[in-house]
Design an enzyme around this catalytic site. Structure first.
Site, PDB file in Angstrom:
ATOM      1  N   PRO A  78       0.841  -1.207   0.000  1.00  0.00           N
ATOM      2  CA  PRO A  78       0.000   0.000   0.000  1.00  0.00           C
ATOM      3  C   PRO A  78       0.873   1.254   0.000  1.00  0.00           C
ATOM      4  O   PRO A  78       1.841   1.339   0.734  1.00  0.00           O
ATOM      5  CB  PRO A  78      -0.785  -0.108   1.308  1.00  0.00           C
ATOM      6  CG  PRO A  78      -0.662  -1.513   1.746  1.00  0.00           C
ATOM      7  CD  PRO A  78       0.625  -2.034   1.184  1.00  0.00           C
ATOM      8  N   GLU A  79       0.549   2.202  -0.843  1.00  0.00           N
ATOM      9  CA  GLU A  79       1.238   3.483  -0.828  1.00  0.00           C
ATOM     10  C   GLU A  79       0.316   4.535  -0.197  1.00  0.00           C
ATOM     11  O   GLU A  79      -0.779   4.223   0.253  1.00  0.00           O
ATOM     12  CB  GLU A  79       1.664   3.881  -2.252  1.00  0.00           C
ATOM     13  CG  GLU A  79       2.787   2.985  -2.778  1.00  0.00           C
ATOM     14  CD  GLU A  79       3.611   3.674  -3.857  1.00  0.00           C
ATOM     15  OE1 GLU A  79       3.638   4.917  -3.886  1.00  0.00           O
ATOM     16  OE2 GLU A  79       4.231   2.955  -4.660  1.00  0.00           O
TER      17      GLU A  79
ATOM     18  N   HIS B  10      -4.688 -14.904   9.751  1.00  0.00           N
ATOM     19  CA  HIS B  10      -3.582 -13.954   9.970  1.00  0.00           C
ATOM     20  C   HIS B  10      -4.048 -12.676  10.665  1.00  0.00           C
ATOM     21  O   HIS B  10      -3.430 -11.633  10.511  1.00  0.00           O
ATOM     22  CB  HIS B  10      -2.882 -13.594   8.656  1.00  0.00           C
ATOM     23  CG  HIS B  10      -2.532 -14.780   7.812  1.00  0.00           C
ATOM     24  ND1 HIS B  10      -1.571 -15.692   8.196  1.00  0.00           N
ATOM     25  CD2 HIS B  10      -3.021 -15.214   6.628  1.00  0.00           C
ATOM     26  CE1 HIS B  10      -1.486 -16.628   7.269  1.00  0.00           C
ATOM     27  NE2 HIS B  10      -2.356 -16.371   6.315  1.00  0.00           N
TER      28      HIS B  10
ATOM     29  N   ARG C 262       1.973 -11.584   5.801  1.00  0.00           N
ATOM     30  CA  ARG C 262       3.436 -11.647   5.806  1.00  0.00           C
ATOM     31  C   ARG C 262       4.058 -11.020   7.043  1.00  0.00           C
ATOM     32  O   ARG C 262       5.256 -11.146   7.268  1.00  0.00           O
ATOM     33  CB  ARG C 262       3.981 -10.989   4.536  1.00  0.00           C
ATOM     34  CG  ARG C 262       3.555 -11.770   3.296  1.00  0.00           C
ATOM     35  CD  ARG C 262       4.105 -11.195   2.027  1.00  0.00           C
ATOM     36  NE  ARG C 262       5.564 -11.290   1.963  1.00  0.00           N
ATOM     37  CZ  ARG C 262       6.291 -10.875   0.934  1.00  0.00           C
ATOM     38  NH1 ARG C 262       5.688 -10.340  -0.109  1.00  0.00           N
ATOM     39  NH2 ARG C 262       7.588 -10.986   0.940  1.00  0.00           N
TER      40      ARG C 262
END
Ligand SMILES: [Zn+2]
Length: 273
Positions: free
Chosen positions: A2-3, A95, A114
């Protein structure tokens, strides 16, 4: 990853939903997140439990959930982090690592496959080291004279300068490529040689970011925002990911080069060195 436009989109989705909600409990999976660090649940409970969320805002790519005049929770999405507000009775996604249980039965859930993301208490927020290290936010804090002054002190390639979070907060590979194209600046140009063009460069940065925000971010992986909607900015990108395609301005083939293991896309005619 994500930016800034993705994070801004998430903030705009979460703020009206979370504002005024009281936090009743904080739950953690116990698994470490970014850099294999443990999440400090005790500190999170100290800033959040029995507090009312005042607002959700953004600095760079960090989300700040304000729970007091100066305190709050800092969240970075890393590569694969996601935030959702869901009913407590709904099954938690795989997660899921941190949950803020809200009065009335919803939960703010942070899931991260992750585990490059991060959740941390700020007491106060201003004391969080990661926030202290950030440069000015390009949408709300940076101005052209300050950008010009910073550029003038750096011999680094302008692309590396813009990616340096200490210089400008929140820019990533996609929007740096787009901004340099809009400004007509070659990515390898030394930063100090771009100083005089700071006003145009800042305009280009903002136009790229605001375009991304208007389209709810760029979907290059499996990014989904806080409302579960996919962004659609990828189709609007001018050069990023378009190697070999015609430049939208001059028609020359867009080129790709790799600097410091990161791909750059640029027009060899519109962005001369
Ligand atoms: Zn061109």
């Amino acid at each position: 990853m994500p930016e800034l436009p993705e994070v801004e989109t998430i903030v705009r989705g979460l703020d009206p939903v979370l504002r005024g909600r009281r936090v009743e409990a904080v739950w953690g999976s116990g698994l470490p997140l970014h850099l294999n660090r443990a999440v400090d649940l005790r500190a999170l409970r100290a800033v959040a439990v029995a507090q009312t969320i005042r607002r959700v805002r953004r600095r760079g790519k960090y989300l700040l959930v304000e729970t007091g005049a100066t305190d709050g929770v800092v969240i970075h999405l890393g590569m694969t982090g996601r935030l959702r507000v869901q009913p407590a009775g709904a099954a938690r996604a795989p997660h899921t690592h941190v949950v803020l249980a809200l009065k009335g039965g919803d939960e703010l859930r942070f899931a991260d496959a992750r585990r490059f993301g991060w959740v941390e208490a700020g007491r106060p927020l201003a004391a969080v080291a990661a926030l202290q290290a950030l440069g000015p936010d390009p949408l709300s804090e940076l101005d052209a004279p300050a950008l010009a002054a910073a550029l003038a002190t750096s011999r680094a390639p302008v692309k590396a300068f813009l990616l340096d979070q200490r210089r400008v907060a929140g820019l990533g590979n996609i929007y740096v490529a787009e901004a340099l194209f809009r400004a007509g600046v070659h990515p390898a140009t030394p930063a100090r040689r771009v100083a005089r063009r700071a006003p145009a460069l800042l305009d280009a940065i903002r136009a790229s970011l605001e375009g991304g925000i208007a389209r709810r971010g760029t979907t290059l992986r499996d990014y989904v925002d806080a409302d579960g909607m996919q962004g659609d900015n990828a189709s609007a990108l001018l050069v990023y990911g378009r190697e070999g395609e015609p430049c939208p301005t001059c028609g020359a083939a867009i080129r790709r080069r790799v600097d410091a293991a990161r791909a750059t896309f640029f027009c060899p005619k519109c962005q001369r060195r």
